[in-house]
Design an enzyme around this catalytic site. Sequence first.
Site, PDB file in Angstrom:
ATOM      1  N   SER A   1       0.852  -1.187   0.000  1.00  0.00           N
ATOM      2  CA  SER A   1       0.000   0.000   0.000  1.00  0.00           C
ATOM      3  C   SER A   1       0.883   1.231   0.000  1.00  0.00           C
ATOM      4  CB  SER A   1      -0.864  -0.003   1.274  1.00  0.00           C
ATOM      5  OG  SER A   1      -1.376   1.289   1.546  1.00  0.00           O
TER       6      SER A   1
ATOM      7  N   TYR B   1      -3.261  -0.303  10.030  1.00  0.00           N
ATOM      8  CA  TYR B   1      -3.111  -0.651   8.612  1.00  0.00           C
ATOM      9  C   TYR B   1      -1.716  -0.269   8.125  1.00  0.00           C
ATOM     10  CZ  TYR B   1      -4.425  -0.730   3.626  1.00  0.00           C
ATOM     11  OH  TYR B   1      -4.505  -0.989   2.270  1.00  0.00           O
TER      12      TYR B   1
HETATM   13  P1  NAP Z   1     -11.814  -5.360  -0.553  1.00  0.00           P
HETATM   14  O1  NAP Z   1     -12.710  -5.116  -1.698  1.00  0.00           O
HETATM   15  O2  NAP Z   1     -12.242  -5.045   0.836  1.00  0.00           O
HETATM   16  O3  NAP Z   1     -11.289  -6.878  -0.620  1.00  0.00           O
HETATM   17  C1  NAP Z   1     -10.557  -7.406   0.430  1.00  0.00           C
HETATM   18  C2  NAP Z   1     -10.706  -8.899   0.379  1.00  0.00           C
HETATM   19  O4  NAP Z   1     -10.014  -9.470   1.473  1.00  0.00           O
HETATM   20  C3  NAP Z   1     -12.156  -9.324   0.446  1.00  0.00           C
HETATM   21  O5  NAP Z   1     -12.496  -9.928  -0.755  1.00  0.00           O
HETATM   22  C4  NAP Z   1     -12.185 -10.338   1.596  1.00  0.00           C
HETATM   23  O6  NAP Z   1     -12.745 -11.543   1.148  1.00  0.00           O
HETATM   24  C5  NAP Z   1     -10.719 -10.632   1.846  1.00  0.00           C
HETATM   25  N1  NAP Z   1     -10.477 -10.971   3.251  1.00  0.00           N
HETATM   26  C6  NAP Z   1     -10.522 -10.142   4.311  1.00  0.00           C
HETATM   27  N2  NAP Z   1     -10.245 -10.829   5.436  1.00  0.00           N
HETATM   28  C7  NAP Z   1     -10.038 -12.127   5.067  1.00  0.00           C
HETATM   29  C8  NAP Z   1      -9.718 -13.312   5.771  1.00  0.00           C
HETATM   30  N3  NAP Z   1      -9.542 -13.319   7.106  1.00  0.00           N
HETATM   31  N4  NAP Z   1      -9.580 -14.458   5.074  1.00  0.00           N
HETATM   32  C9  NAP Z   1      -9.750 -14.469   3.734  1.00  0.00           C
HETATM   33  N5  NAP Z   1     -10.048 -13.367   2.984  1.00  0.00           N
HETATM   34  C10 NAP Z   1     -10.192 -12.222   3.667  1.00  0.00           C
HETATM   35  O7  NAP Z   1     -10.464  -4.535  -0.739  1.00  0.00           O
HETATM   36  P2  NAP Z   1      -9.569  -4.170  -1.994  1.00  0.00           P
HETATM   37  O8  NAP Z   1      -9.587  -2.704  -2.151  1.00  0.00           O
HETATM   38  O9  NAP Z   1      -9.883  -5.056  -3.148  1.00  0.00           O
HETATM   39  O10 NAP Z   1      -8.144  -4.552  -1.368  1.00  0.00           O
HETATM   40  C11 NAP Z   1      -7.445  -5.721  -1.706  1.00  0.00           C
HETATM   41  C12 NAP Z   1      -6.049  -5.553  -1.144  1.00  0.00           C
HETATM   42  O11 NAP Z   1      -5.459  -4.363  -1.670  1.00  0.00           O
HETATM   43  C13 NAP Z   1      -6.008  -5.384   0.377  1.00  0.00           C
HETATM   44  O12 NAP Z   1      -4.862  -6.026   0.897  1.00  0.00           O
HETATM   45  C14 NAP Z   1      -5.869  -3.866   0.556  1.00  0.00           C
HETATM   46  O13 NAP Z   1      -5.246  -3.543   1.792  1.00  0.00           O
HETATM   47  C15 NAP Z   1      -4.987  -3.538  -0.604  1.00  0.00           C
HETATM   48  N6  NAP Z   1      -5.001  -2.147  -1.040  1.00  0.00           N
HETATM   49  C16 NAP Z   1      -6.180  -1.555  -1.407  1.00  0.00           C
HETATM   50  C17 NAP Z   1      -6.139  -0.235  -1.875  1.00  0.00           C
HETATM   51  C18 NAP Z   1      -7.372   0.506  -2.287  1.00  0.00           C
HETATM   52  O14 NAP Z   1      -7.283   1.744  -2.435  1.00  0.00           O
HETATM   53  N7  NAP Z   1      -8.505  -0.142  -2.504  1.00  0.00           N
HETATM   54  C19 NAP Z   1      -4.926   0.427  -1.979  1.00  0.00           C
HETATM   55  C20 NAP Z   1      -3.755  -0.225  -1.553  1.00  0.00           C
HETATM   56  C21 NAP Z   1      -3.816  -1.522  -1.103  1.00  0.00           C
HETATM   57  P3  NAP Z   1     -14.190 -12.076   1.631  1.00  0.00           P
HETATM   58  O15 NAP Z   1     -15.016 -10.885   1.987  1.00  0.00           O
HETATM   59  O16 NAP Z   1     -14.635 -12.796   0.409  1.00  0.00           O
HETATM   60  O17 NAP Z   1     -13.925 -12.961   2.792  1.00  0.00           O
HETATM   61  C1  GCO Z   2      -7.125   5.085   3.508  1.00  0.00           C
HETATM   62  C2  GCO Z   2      -7.186   4.182   2.310  1.00  0.00           C
HETATM   63  C3  GCO Z   2      -5.800   3.743   1.925  1.00  0.00           C
HETATM   64  C4  GCO Z   2      -5.884   2.873   0.692  1.00  0.00           C
HETATM   65  C5  GCO Z   2      -4.557   2.374   0.280  1.00  0.00           C
HETATM   66  C6  GCO Z   2      -3.647   3.453  -0.181  1.00  0.00           C
HETATM   67  O1  GCO Z   2      -8.002   4.999   4.383  1.00  0.00           O
HETATM   68  O2  GCO Z   2      -6.173   5.889   3.537  1.00  0.00           O
HETATM   69  O3  GCO Z   2      -8.005   3.067   2.570  1.00  0.00           O
HETATM   70  O4  GCO Z   2      -5.209   3.065   2.979  1.00  0.00           O
HETATM   71  O5  GCO Z   2      -6.667   1.767   0.927  1.00  0.00           O
HETATM   72  O6  GCO Z   2      -3.982   1.513   1.198  1.00  0.00           O
HETATM   73  O7  GCO Z   2      -2.534   2.836  -0.812  1.00  0.00           O
END
Ligand code: NAP
Ligand code: GCO
Length: 264
Positions: free
Chosen positions: A144, A157
């Site tokens: 992230s 986080y």
């Molecule tokens: P999301 O839509 O909330 O998806 C997160 C997934 O994690 C869900 O599908 C959930 O699956 C799964 N999960 C959570 N706890 C779990 C557990 N204990 N066991 C198995 N699966 C679990 O979030 P996203 O935005 O796609 O994020 C995916 C990844 O990218 C995360 O690691 C997040 O921190 C990272 N990220 C996101 C962003 C952003 O801006 N969106 C930016 C940087 C990094 P189920 O609900 O199906 O169990």
């Molecule tokens: C927040 C956001 C971020 C993004 C991502 C940025 O609350 O600041 O959720 O943490 O998810 O991780 O890279």
Amino acid sequence: MVDFSLKCKVALVTGASHGIGFAIAEAYINAGATVVFNSSNPDSLERGLKAYKEKGLEIRGYVCDVTKEEDVTNMVASIEKEIGTIDILVNNAGIIKRIPMCDMSVGEFSQVIDVDLVAPFIMSKAVIPAMIKKGHGKIINICSMMSELGRETVSAYAAAKGGLKMLTRNIASEYGEYNIQCNGIGPGYIATSQTAPLRQPQPDGSRHPFDAFIISKTPAARWGTPEDLMGPAVFLASDASDFINGQILYVDGGILAYIGKQPK
Ligand code: NAP
Ligand code: GCO
């Protein structure tokens, strides 16, 4: 010839019922891999399987809570029996809790650390022995911008994603000699359910203040989409990146490079 193909590879993407994981799984299927994913519960798994089917994407899903080592061991054993040993692991599953640190309980802090940092350790430990036997492997950790920066309310986080950056570097250091590459992808602000609360329009229909803030802080002047991560994820899973190890590839529209637009 540079090879970006994932043909004959087995890829596991954790938490890929929707969002970023779903996009990465879709990209891997289209790049020729046999892809499997997991969800923490049957309902989400079913929703995910339906979504893949609707897009004509062949995939197998498992219910597995990635924080539970026994669940993970059983899932990996089932995949190896039913599909084959895992060549590519994407540690995508993750949660966030936006709570001011001094209001956050130890339990809430630990829950985020468990999913976002301990689980990638558990998952990686489960797949590395077979990768060593096979003589190759790819582990991609979804880090992230909070692997580099902090902000209010995301202490757990940021601590987890900062740790995940260093776990990525350590796996690369410890297992690189077995032709295992472990790298990270650091998405910027991506439009998924995880960030939906930050983009919720105001009652008067205007942009959420955080939404406007991110647009102003991002040179690309937009939120990323899960599709923006497909190419980088295929690249890091392919033979084309075999001499890249311990790196975090930021896919952030330039936000980490930019001090921000000066006020007019
Ligand atoms: P999301 O839509 O909330 O998806 C997160 C997934 O994690 C869900 O599908 C959930 O699956 C799964 N999960 C959570 N706890 C779990 C557990 N204990 N066991 C198995 N699966 C679990 O979030 P996203 O935005 O796609 O994020 C995916 C990844 O990218 C995360 O690691 C997040 O921190 C990272 N990220 C996101 C962003 C952003 O801006 N969106 C930016 C940087 C990094 P189920 O609900 O199906 O169990
Ligand atoms: C927040 C956001 C971020 C993004 C991502 C940025 O609350 O600041 O959720 O943490 O998810 O991780 O890279």
